[in-house]
Design a protein around this motif. Structure first.
Motif, PDB file in Angstrom:
ATOM      1  N   TRP A  40      19.882  -1.165  -3.282  1.00 38.45           N
ATOM      2  CA  TRP A  40      18.805  -1.899  -2.625  1.00 38.45           C
ATOM      3  C   TRP A  40      18.493  -1.317  -1.259  1.00 38.45           C
ATOM      4  O   TRP A  40      17.338  -1.312  -0.824  1.00 38.45           O
ATOM      5  N   LYS A  41      19.517  -0.791  -0.596  1.00 37.38           N
ATOM      6  CA  LYS A  41      19.321  -0.193   0.727  1.00 37.38           C
ATOM      7  C   LYS A  41      18.361   0.983   0.658  1.00 37.38           C
ATOM      8  O   LYS A  41      17.534   1.186   1.556  1.00 37.38           O
ATOM      9  N   THR A  42      18.451   1.785  -0.401  1.00 40.94           N
ATOM     10  CA  THR A  42      17.554   2.941  -0.534  1.00 40.94           C
ATOM     11  C   THR A  42      16.206   2.553  -1.131  1.00 40.94           C
ATOM     12  O   THR A  42      15.197   3.213  -0.894  1.00 40.94           O
ATOM     13  N   VAL A  43      16.177   1.473  -1.929  1.00 41.14           N
ATOM     14  CA  VAL A  43      14.934   1.052  -2.581  1.00 41.14           C
ATOM     15  C   VAL A  43      14.030   0.276  -1.633  1.00 41.14           C
ATOM     16  O   VAL A  43      12.805   0.387  -1.706  1.00 41.14           O
ATOM     17  N   ARG A  44      14.616  -0.486  -0.720  1.00 42.27           N
ATOM     18  CA  ARG A  44      13.825  -1.369   0.141  1.00 42.27           C
ATOM     19  C   ARG A  44      12.717  -0.641   0.905  1.00 42.27           C
ATOM     20  O   ARG A  44      11.584  -1.153   0.972  1.00 42.27           O
ATOM     21  N   PRO A  45      12.966   0.566   1.481  1.00 41.93           N
ATOM     22  CA  PRO A  45      11.873   1.234   2.210  1.00 41.93           C
ATOM     23  C   PRO A  45      10.697   1.653   1.332  1.00 41.93           C
ATOM     24  O   PRO A  45       9.605   1.895   1.837  1.00 41.93           O
ATOM     25  N   ALA A  92      11.967   5.190 -17.964  1.00 39.29           N
ATOM     26  CA  ALA A  92      13.165   5.082 -17.125  1.00 39.29           C
ATOM     27  C   ALA A  92      14.279   5.987 -17.628  1.00 39.29           C
ATOM     28  O   ALA A  92      14.931   6.691 -16.846  1.00 39.29           O
ATOM     29  N   ALA A  93      14.512   5.981 -18.944  1.00 39.31           N
ATOM     30  CA  ALA A  93      15.594   6.789 -19.494  1.00 39.31           C
ATOM     31  C   ALA A  93      15.368   8.276 -19.201  1.00 39.31           C
ATOM     32  O   ALA A  93      16.295   9.000 -18.812  1.00 39.31           O
ATOM     33  N   ALA A  94      14.119   8.737 -19.360  1.00 44.57           N
ATOM     34  CA  ALA A  94      13.814  10.149 -19.120  1.00 44.57           C
ATOM     35  C   ALA A  94      13.976  10.503 -17.647  1.00 44.57           C
ATOM     36  O   ALA A  94      14.588  11.524 -17.297  1.00 44.57           O
ATOM     37  N   VAL A  95      13.442   9.671 -16.753  1.00 45.03           N
ATOM     38  CA  VAL A  95      13.512   9.955 -15.314  1.00 45.03           C
ATOM     39  C   VAL A  95      14.956   9.896 -14.823  1.00 45.03           C
ATOM     40  O   VAL A  95      15.415  10.783 -14.102  1.00 45.03           O
ATOM     41  N   PHE A  96      15.699   8.835 -15.196  1.00 46.43           N
ATOM     42  CA  PHE A  96      17.094   8.726 -14.781  1.00 46.43           C
ATOM     43  C   PHE A  96      17.887   9.943 -15.256  1.00 46.43           C
ATOM     44  O   PHE A  96      18.683  10.519 -14.513  1.00 46.43           O
ATOM     45  N   THR A  97      17.667  10.333 -16.513  1.00 40.80           N
ATOM     46  CA  THR A  97      18.428  11.442 -17.087  1.00 40.80           C
ATOM     47  C   THR A  97      18.115  12.754 -16.382  1.00 40.80           C
ATOM     48  O   THR A  97      19.031  13.515 -16.031  1.00 40.80           O
ATOM     49  N   ILE A  98      16.836  13.043 -16.174  1.00 42.87           N
ATOM     50  CA  ILE A  98      16.450  14.310 -15.549  1.00 42.87           C
ATOM     51  C   ILE A  98      16.983  14.392 -14.120  1.00 42.87           C
ATOM     52  O   ILE A  98      17.611  15.385 -13.722  1.00 42.87           O
ATOM     53  N   LEU A  99      16.760  13.350 -13.319  1.00 44.29           N
ATOM     54  CA  LEU A  99      17.157  13.390 -11.913  1.00 44.29           C
ATOM     55  C   LEU A  99      18.670  13.456 -11.747  1.00 44.29           C
ATOM     56  O   LEU A  99      19.171  14.104 -10.824  1.00 44.29           O
ATOM     57  N   ARG A 100      19.406  12.792 -12.624  1.00 46.34           N
ATOM     58  CA  ARG A 100      20.863  12.737 -12.467  1.00 46.34           C
ATOM     59  C   ARG A 100      21.567  13.900 -13.142  1.00 46.34           C
ATOM     60  O   ARG A 100      22.499  14.468 -12.585  1.00 46.34           O
ATOM     61  N   SER A 101      21.125  14.289 -14.338  1.00 48.21           N
ATOM     62  CA  SER A 101      21.812  15.375 -15.040  1.00 48.21           C
ATOM     63  C   SER A 101      21.510  16.729 -14.417  1.00 48.21           C
ATOM     64  O   SER A 101      22.338  17.640 -14.467  1.00 48.21           O
ATOM     65  N   LYS A 102      20.328  16.891 -13.819  1.00 52.88           N
ATOM     66  CA  LYS A 102      19.964  18.158 -13.190  1.00 52.88           C
ATOM     67  C   LYS A 102      20.479  18.260 -11.752  1.00 52.88           C
ATOM     68  O   LYS A 102      20.325  19.309 -11.112  1.00 52.88           O
ATOM     69  N   ASN A 103      21.086  17.169 -11.237  1.00 46.73           N
ATOM     70  CA  ASN A 103      21.605  17.161  -9.855  1.00 46.73           C
ATOM     71  C   ASN A 103      20.557  17.632  -8.843  1.00 46.73           C
ATOM     72  O   ASN A 103      20.779  18.556  -8.067  1.00 46.73           O
ATOM     73  N   ILE A 104      19.389  16.986  -8.908  1.00 45.45           N
ATOM     74  CA  ILE A 104      18.279  17.374  -8.041  1.00 45.45           C
ATOM     75  C   ILE A 104      18.334  16.560  -6.755  1.00 45.45           C
ATOM     76  O   ILE A 104      18.266  15.335  -6.784  1.00 45.45           O
ATOM     77  N   GLY A 105      18.464  17.254  -5.613  1.00 46.35           N
ATOM     78  CA  GLY A 105      18.398  16.586  -4.327  1.00 46.35           C
ATOM     79  C   GLY A 105      16.967  16.592  -3.812  1.00 46.35           C
ATOM     80  O   GLY A 105      16.302  17.637  -3.805  1.00 46.35           O
ATOM     81  N   LEU A 106      16.454  15.442  -3.395  1.00 41.72           N
ATOM     82  CA  LEU A 106      15.064  15.334  -2.972  1.00 41.72           C
ATOM     83  C   LEU A 106      14.975  14.806  -1.544  1.00 41.72           C
ATOM     84  O   LEU A 106      15.822  14.041  -1.095  1.00 41.72           O
ATOM     85  N   LYS A 107      13.904  15.199  -0.862  1.00 42.35           N
ATOM     86  CA  LYS A 107      13.692  14.758   0.516  1.00 42.35           C
ATOM     87  C   LYS A 107      13.274  13.292   0.564  1.00 42.35           C
ATOM     88  O   LYS A 107      12.765  12.727  -0.396  1.00 42.35           O
ATOM     89  N   THR A 108      13.457  12.736   1.762  1.00 49.40           N
ATOM     90  CA  THR A 108      13.030  11.371   2.116  1.00 49.40           C
ATOM     91  C   THR A 108      13.441  10.374   1.029  1.00 49.40           C
ATOM     92  O   THR A 108      14.576  10.343   0.605  1.00 49.40           O
ATOM     93  N   HIS A 109      12.476   9.553   0.591  1.00 51.10           N
ATOM     94  CA  HIS A 109      12.783   8.491  -0.358  1.00 51.10           C
ATOM     95  C   HIS A 109      12.178   8.775  -1.733  1.00 51.10           C
ATOM     96  O   HIS A 109      11.883   7.844  -2.486  1.00 51.10           O
TER      97      HIS A 109
END
Length: 450
Positions: A40-45, A92-109
């Motif tokens: 929630w801390k990261t989602v709130r902004p 959701a399943a596709a986005v969660f899987t891609i972002l987490r399995s590919k270990n993609i670090g992204l800027k800001t939020h």
């Protein structure tokens, strides 16, 4: 698809109702797991941005694809909008899987925004899909009735998701089950209860389970770590079951006749509809063009549109088979073109950032209900006043204890004579009464005056 009747396996499966049921149950667990793992801390902004994308963005994408399909395929307005509604939501399943399995670090939020949008836009897509199917089956249905149904679904879904999460937390914390292995069984059945009770009362079950997962993931309860791991594994199992059932439902030989139209609509969705809906939805945000372009590109379509495409089949509306095959082809091209190029696009648009990996320790601490002590992670700043000091010299309160030090990826079991270095990660047992004092000691800059 290969295991089906058109493939090598020869398994004949042509039951859209069963496939829909499997997909709905699987999606409920996937959304619950996604909510559990969302801070929630990261989602709130990014809350209002995510809400705008999951409502206005879905509506705009529906309208754009609907108009395009109406003229390209000679659909009626309602049929075109139904197709737009089915493919409007990111998965959701596709986005969660891609972002987490590919270990993609992204800027800001960007990461929490993408996960929040994909986890919360399914209710809008479900409502629009059911609404347009209702208009096709019952042309005299009024728009006012549909809007009333939408408000009822969203309000009941959000309220019951929150209220039932409170009940779930109370049960998990208060029930003294004799065997720890029963807690995953309890949480599994409670997820089904949240979805089914909400749906039976006319609310949106998908929204309810996501809200329940989000609330539970940001609240302390017993066996939380083990339950998080259980639901993460269960979400993977649900994805496998869901894609297997939906793949068996597809007849590859039926995809070839619609490949041309499917590729054109998919290209329009990727290049025009999704970017336009993102730009308008985020018009008043401070995100730059590169960030908005990346959000547009990660509009991955996955199992959710295929599940929604079974709704016309179950409702037996005209051209339902054509809708299903067209949607499946659109999802296939979206997954291949967009899903496989997310890391490349992140680098090209310069929105990558160093990935913050979750540290793993050889010890675990489980917060118990009502306990005043917690295990807190502190990172020693290089300019800290305690750099070079021995632990015994820190002046920690008597009921606080440094249990482990992580230094240069190595673990040190400390004693009173162990000195601290800048960059050390220190695990400390802290009592609620002295948490502020311990925070001051670890964050005090060098040469600070008392």
């Amino acid at each position: 698809m290969l295991a089906g009747s058109d493939g090598l396996g020869g398994i004949h499966f042509d039951d859209p109702g069963l496939a829909q049921s499997i997909g709905v149950i699987a999606l409920a667990f996937i959304l619950f797991s996604g909510g559990l793992d969302t801070s929630w801390k990261t989602v709130r902004p990014v809350l209002w941005k995510g809400f705008s994308l999951s409502t206005l963005g879905v509506l705009l994408s529906t309208l754009l694809v609907g108009v395009f399909a109406k003229f390209l395929l000679k659909f009626s307005w309602t049929e075109g909008l139904l197709l737009g509604a089915i493919v409007s939501a990111t998965d959701a399943a596709a986005v969660f899987t891609i972002l987490r399995s590919k270990n993609i670090g992204l800027k800001t939020h960007l990461r929490p925004l993408l996960e929040l949008e994909s986890g919360s836009n399914d209710p809008m897509a479900v409502f629009l899909t059911i609404g347009f199917i209702t208009l096709l089956a019952y042309p005299n249905t009024s728009i006012a009735n549909l809007l009333s149904m939408f408000l009822h679904q969203m309000i009941v879904g959000a309220v019951l998701g929150y209220g039932l999460a409170k009940m779930v937390l109370f049960l998990i914390n208060q029930l003294k089950l004799e065997y720890e292995g029963l807690y995953p069984v309890l949480s599994l059945t409670l997820v089904l209860l949240v979805y089914s009770l909400t749906a039976s009362l006319g609310g949106n079950g998908f929204l309810a389970v996501y809200v329940a997962g989000l609330m539970m993931g940001n609240t302390d309860f017993i066996h939380k770590k083990s339950l998080l791991r259980f639901h993460d594994g269960l979400a993977w199992l649900m994805q496998i079951a869901m894609f297997l059932a939906l793949g068996l439902l597809v007849f590859p030989t039926q995809l070839m006749p619609i490949a041309g139209a499917g590729f054109i609509i998919s290209t329009f969705l990727i290049v025009v509809a999704r970017p336009a809906s993102v730009l308008i939805s985020l018009l008043f945000s401070k995100m730059n063009v590169r960030e908005k372009a990346f959000v547009s590109w990660v509009g991955l379509r996955g199992a959710v549109p295929i599940i929604l495409a079974t709704f016309p089949l179950v409702a037996k509306i005209p051209r339902a088979d054509f809708f299903f095959n067209l949607v499946f082809f659109i999802v296939l091209t979206s997954s291949l073109l967009q899903g496989g190029t997310v890391p490349l696009m992140a680098r090209c648009l310069k929105v990558t950032a160093p990935l913050e990996k979750k540290r793993r320790y050889p010890i675990e601490f489980e917060q118990l209900e009502g306990a005043a002590t917690n295990l807190v992670e502190y990172i020693i700043p290089y300019h800290s006043n305690i750099v070079g000091k021995k632990i015994v010299e820190l002046g920690l309160p008597e009921d606080s204890l440094i249990t482990l030090i992580c230094r240069n990826e190595e673990f040190i079991v400390p004693s009173g004579a162990t000195p601290l270095d800048g960059g050390d990660v220190v695990l400390t047992l802290v009592n609620d009464r002295n948490a502020s004092e311990v925070n001051r000691i670890f964050s005090e800059p060098k040469n600070a005056q008392h």
